[in-house]
Design a protein around this motif. Sequence first.
Motif: not given
Length: 215
Positions: A77-96
């Motif tokens: 998951m860290g690898r996936a998040l790092a990819y999106y963070q490098s594209r300027g994404v700084n938030e992840v939404a959850f259905g909790d």
Amino acid sequence: MSWSGGKDSCMALRELQRSGKRRVEALLTTVTRDYGRISMHGVRCELLQRQAEALGLPLQQVGISRGADNSQYEAEMGRALAYYQSRGVNEVAFGDLFLEDIRAYREKMLATQGMHGVYPIWGRDTCELIREFIALGFRTVVVCVDPAKLDPSFAGRVMDERFLEELPPGVDPCGENGEFHTFVFDGPAFRHPVRFSPGETVCRDGFWFHDLLPA
């Protein structure tokens, strides 16, 4: 958007899209490579892909192995998040909805990537939320049941008012305590229904899974 394919994810996505304040870059789903299925839910990846297409959103699958521990999950998951963070994404939404320990775990993991969580349906009354879900025209089928919390006969059923009426006392109507998991196959956010036919209901690793066959 952390995406399980189930009803809570779908309602969280709806709230995000309704607000118009954020654009969803992708649906992020953990899948078990050995099975080719959504982890925990057991839904085939082919149906997951069709679901994302019906919603008109890109899908990013994060693969883990069967029996993966937290360290493997966090690494992938860290690898996936790092990819999106490098594209300027700084938030992840959850259905909790209300589990504080799960939210704290997510925030700790996101912090390692310089990101933070968004919880569009956090704190909603689960009885009201699921009835709103049904009233809006969303359609979802139960794909996994924990027999320690709910009778396996609920596996394979489509959630409707009768389903809610027949839930035993103490079972959360959104399954937030892990009683059951679902797959949403139609609704107002969908361009078209995700077609499937019912498969077998089997017990695996202590849970009952209802298989959905792509149609």
